[in-house]
Design a protein around this motif. Structure first.
Motif, PDB file in Angstrom:
ATOM      1  N   CYS A   1       0.855  -1.185   0.000  1.00  0.00           N
ATOM      2  CA  CYS A   1       0.000   0.000   0.000  1.00  0.00           C
ATOM      3  C   CYS A   1       0.896   1.241   0.000  1.00  0.00           C
ATOM      4  O   CYS A   1       1.799   1.356   0.843  1.00  0.00           O
TER       5      CYS A   1
ATOM      6  N   LYS B   1       0.240   4.092   1.016  1.00  0.00           N
ATOM      7  CA  LYS B   1      -0.054   4.934   2.173  1.00  0.00           C
ATOM      8  C   LYS B   1       0.553   4.366   3.455  1.00  0.00           C
ATOM      9  O   LYS B   1       1.322   5.032   4.152  1.00  0.00           O
ATOM     10  N   CYS B   2       0.185   3.100   3.782  1.00  0.00           N
ATOM     11  CA  CYS B   2       0.635   2.513   5.048  1.00  0.00           C
ATOM     12  C   CYS B   2       1.815   1.559   4.882  1.00  0.00           C
ATOM     13  O   CYS B   2       2.361   1.057   5.874  1.00  0.00           O
TER      14      CYS B   2
ATOM     15  N   ASN C   1       1.982  -1.476   4.073  1.00  0.00           N
ATOM     16  CA  ASN C   1       1.753  -2.887   4.383  1.00  0.00           C
ATOM     17  C   ASN C   1       1.811  -3.725   3.113  1.00  0.00           C
ATOM     18  O   ASN C   1       1.270  -3.324   2.069  1.00  0.00           O
TER      19      ASN C   1
ATOM     20  N   LYS D   1     -10.770   0.697  -1.336  1.00  0.00           N
ATOM     21  CA  LYS D   1     -10.035   1.129  -0.145  1.00  0.00           C
ATOM     22  C   LYS D   1      -8.987   0.080   0.244  1.00  0.00           C
ATOM     23  O   LYS D   1      -9.155  -1.106  -0.033  1.00  0.00           O
ATOM     24  N   CYS D   2      -7.926   0.540   0.886  1.00  0.00           N
ATOM     25  CA  CYS D   2      -6.879  -0.359   1.359  1.00  0.00           C
ATOM     26  C   CYS D   2      -7.433  -1.283   2.436  1.00  0.00           C
ATOM     27  O   CYS D   2      -8.176  -0.849   3.330  1.00  0.00           O
TER      28      CYS D   2
ATOM     29  N   PHE E   1      -5.868  -2.576   4.889  1.00  0.00           N
ATOM     30  CA  PHE E   1      -5.238  -2.328   6.199  1.00  0.00           C
ATOM     31  C   PHE E   1      -5.605  -0.950   6.765  1.00  0.00           C
ATOM     32  O   PHE E   1      -6.112  -0.840   7.871  1.00  0.00           O
ATOM     33  N   CYS E   2      -5.340   0.116   5.995  1.00  0.00           N
ATOM     34  CA  CYS E   2      -5.523   1.466   6.531  1.00  0.00           C
ATOM     35  C   CYS E   2      -6.808   2.135   6.044  1.00  0.00           C
ATOM     36  O   CYS E   2      -7.135   3.240   6.486  1.00  0.00           O
ATOM     37  N   HIS E   3      -7.508   1.497   5.116  1.00  0.00           N
ATOM     38  CA  HIS E   3      -8.800   1.978   4.602  1.00  0.00           C
ATOM     39  C   HIS E   3      -8.693   3.309   3.847  1.00  0.00           C
ATOM     40  O   HIS E   3      -9.694   3.991   3.674  1.00  0.00           O
ATOM     41  N   GLU E   4      -7.480   3.639   3.419  1.00  0.00           N
ATOM     42  CA  GLU E   4      -7.322   4.803   2.552  1.00  0.00           C
ATOM     43  C   GLU E   4      -7.827   4.460   1.149  1.00  0.00           C
ATOM     44  O   GLU E   4      -7.773   3.310   0.723  1.00  0.00           O
TER      45      GLU E   4
END
Length: 295
Positions: free
Chosen positions: A40, A42-43, A45, A64-65, A67-70
């Protein structure tokens, strides 16, 4: 049998489209396309294998991701679907011939360079050079004369684009067309040869108008430059009326509004380098793909 082949070509295309997303994003960030594994942005992962299923994973994760839901960029499924469609069109047009394999290489390279040019005004010249080499080899395989036309096409494309690019240096202090665009034009000249270059340039100019003019006028509207928008409206209406009515008064209005509009556009062009140079690879790609499938 043809339907089965088309199905597997499309599956192959959508899978490669997923890989092209990696190439696009990592070429812009100067990362290796091999390592590290998919993650990802963003995070950071590491993604599970079922997160990388083209188009399907985007729908299952609702964009959405895990893990981080971005939010995941809509670019991912668009590029995957577009690659699938282009590969399918290549098969329907050329069947499983050498031209089919050449065509999927061509559309793949143009797609990657188009997206990077739109996102960051960056073109990977190595992709363009590789495409040029493949184009020259492909044409030499067809015939020695075709290979010679391909080499001449490279030279003519470079000369023409460099002349156009340097026209802007004196009035604006900057190139009108970026250097990467010249590499892409050279690759197209290598792929299609000098005898087809003129038609491709015409298709490219039409594509540039379709692509750039709406972007330009929307920007002018947002900046409250309403005079340009009004002049454009008068020019379009006058053009339509003159086509149907063939009236001399309408022709005068058409000519006057066109001249004033052209003068106003030139006057509004900024001299800042980053603002003056617009992405031109999308127009080159559109013109080339149109010629590939319809010429």
């Amino acid at each position: 049998m043809s339907s089965y082949i088309l199905f597997f070509v499309c599956i192959f295309g959508v899978c490669l489209g997923s890989f092209y997303n990696v190439v696009i994003l990592r070429s812009l960030s100067n990362e290796s396309i091999v390592y590290p594994p998919s993650k990802c942005p963003k995070c950071n992962n590491r993604l599970y294998f079922w997160h990388n299923i083209p188009i399907v994973s985007y729908l299952l994760l609702r964009g959405k991701c895990y893990f981080c839901h971005e939010k995941i960029s809509i670019q991912y499924p668009i590029i995957e679907a577009l690659t699938m469609i282009l590969f399918g069109c290549c098969y329907l047009k050329f069947d499983l011939t050498i031209k089919f394999f050449f065509a999927i290489i061509l559309v793949s390279a143009l797609l990657i360079m188009t997206v990077t040019d739109i996102k960051e005004k960056v073109v990977d010249c190595n992709i363009a050079i590789g495409l040029a080499v493949i184009g020259i080899l492909y044409n030499f395989i067809i015939s020695p004369w075709q290979g010679l036309y391909s080499l001449i096409g490279v030279i003519v494309a470079v000369v023409v684009f460099e002349i156009i690019a340097r026209i802007g240096i004196k009035p604006f202090g900057v190139r009108i067309i970026a250097e990467g665009d010249t590499y892409v034009a050279a690759a197209i000249g290598a792929c299609f040869g000098i005898q087809n270059l003129g038609v491709i340039l015409i298709c490219t100019l039409l594509a540039a108008m379709i692509y750039s003019l709406p972007v330009y006028f929307i920007k002018q509207y947002k900046q409250k430059n309403l005079d340009i928008c009004v002049l454009l409206s008068i020019f379009i209406i006058s053009t339509i009326c003159h086509y149907f009515l063939q009236n001399i008064i309408i022709l005068v209005i058409l000519a006057a509004s066109g001249l004033i509009l052209a003068f106003r556009i030139i006057k509004s062009i900024p001299t800042d380098e980053n603002k003056l140079i617009m992405p031109f690879v999308p127009a080159l790609a559109l013109g080339t793909v149109f010629y590939l499938f319809f010429a």
